[in-house]
Design a protein around this motif. Structure first.
Motif, PDB file in Angstrom:
ATOM      1  N   SER A 101       1.197  15.405  67.629  1.00 48.40           N
ATOM      2  CA  SER A 101       1.642  14.535  66.540  1.00 48.40           C
ATOM      3  C   SER A 101       2.627  13.517  67.095  1.00 48.40           C
ATOM      4  N   GLN A 123      -8.900  14.101  64.914  1.00 50.37           N
ATOM      5  CA  GLN A 123      -9.086  15.423  64.313  1.00 50.37           C
ATOM      6  C   GLN A 123      -8.602  16.491  65.285  1.00 50.37           C
ATOM      7  N   LYS A 172      -4.180  19.575  59.516  1.00 49.51           N
ATOM      8  CA  LYS A 172      -3.214  18.494  59.661  1.00 49.51           C
ATOM      9  C   LYS A 172      -1.819  19.055  59.436  1.00 49.51           C
TER      10      LYS A 172
END
Length: 326
Positions: free
Chosen positions: A119, A141, A58
């Motif tokens: 993102s 994910q 992440k």
């Protein structure tokens, strides 16, 4: 080498056991201390030395800028920080909403290559915001392939931190870029040949050309899809779609200038045939040099040419570079 421990001390106090985090002196029988070098002490198989790894990750929200494939980061893993190159990938678009699987990686699935980590502040999302379109859907994910500049020793499923430590330390910016979990380490030095072909990461390819002319009710000649020097034979049998809706199959090359023949199994629609025939007549008329201003204006007002779309995927680590269509 296996040796018996005679005694142990912790700050000059005898102890009978030691655990993670302790500082301990160990007396071993019949052992030359010059044979020992600085390293890691562990139970068998708890650590492995790897040259590359697959991680789930992440982005750290305070890191400014994009995380781009092929970029180098300082990778902190185990007790070491080394330079590593990254390649980001996500689930295939149909699996974007699939539930997250903790601490496992499935080599049977297909994954989509990404030029950067997806993102909310990625380039594609910014473009959509400017165009007032709906917000881009993001996968639950994402993963990265890390390739280290030198091998690292670390536990399985350990924490991984990616940083830009060469950023100005006095700048008011976060130098930590991403964090993740190491899911699969590659211990073989020749992992690019022995391991990476198992990783099914693909790039989506999209080529467009135009219909040159009709041959008969079941075939047309196309152009502008390939370069003159392209070996069209490797594309024979691939499916294409015309902008008018017909499905076709590349049948082979036509001439020496990169043109090709397309077979239309279900035949051309009457409207498509009329459109292409009209376009051919205009072209031939223009070739004779007797086009009037009225003809020119009518040509400008005419419909767009019939386009040909060729869509296929190619696996990044496939040594044969096959083109795959669903």
């Amino acid at each position: 080498v296996t040796k018996k421990v005679k005694s142990m001390q912790m700050f000059h106090t005898p102890v009978t056991y030691a655990m993670q985090g302790d500082r301990v002196g160990v007396c071993v029988t019949q052992f030359d201390p010059k044979l020992l070098e600085r390293g890691l002490i562990c139970t068998p198989d708890s650590l492995h030395t790897i040259h590359a790894a697959i991680i789930s990750l992440k982005k750290i929200q305070y890191f400014r800028g994009a995380l781009q494939t092929k970029a180098k980061f300082h990778i902190t893993v185990g007790h070491e920080t080394v330079m590593g190159r990254v390649m980001f990938f996500s689930p295939a678009p149909a699996d974007f909403n699939e539930e997250i699987q903790e601490n496992v990686f499935d080599f049977e699935k297909d994954y989509l290559y990404q030029e950067e980590y997806l993102s909310k502040d990625s380039a594609s999302s910014e473009e959509n915001k400017e165009n007032d379109q709906a917000e881009v859907q993001l996968p639950k994910q994402q993963w990265a392939l890390l390739e280290f500049e030198k091998p690292v020793t670390c536990p399985k499923l350990c924490l991984v931190i990616g940083s830009k430590l060469d950023t100005d330390i006095h700048a008011n910016t976060c130098r930590l870029a991403f964090h993740g979990v190491l899911l699969q380490g590659m211990e073989d030095k020749n992992y690019t040949e022995s391991f990476l072909p198992k990783l099914k990461v693909y790039k989506q390819k999209h080529k467009e050309g135009q219909v040159e002319r009709v041959m008969d009710d079941y075939s047309v000649i196309g152009r502008s899809l390939f370069k003159k020097e392209t070996n069209i034979q490797i594309f024979v049998g691939l499916k294409v779609k015309l902008s008018t809706g017909e499905d076709g199959i590349i049948d082979g090359g036509f001439g020496q200038s990169g043109k090709f023949k397309i077979r239309i199994p279900d035949g051309l629609k009457p409207d498509t045939r009329m459109l292409l025939t009209a376009a051919s007549k205009k072209k031939s008329k223009a070739g004779k040099g007797d086009m009037t201003k009225e003809d020119e204006s009518s040509k400008n007002d005419s419909a767009q040419p019939v386009t040909i779309s060729l869509i296929f995927k190619r696996y990044v680590f496939d040594t044969q570079k096959k083109m795959i269509q669903s």
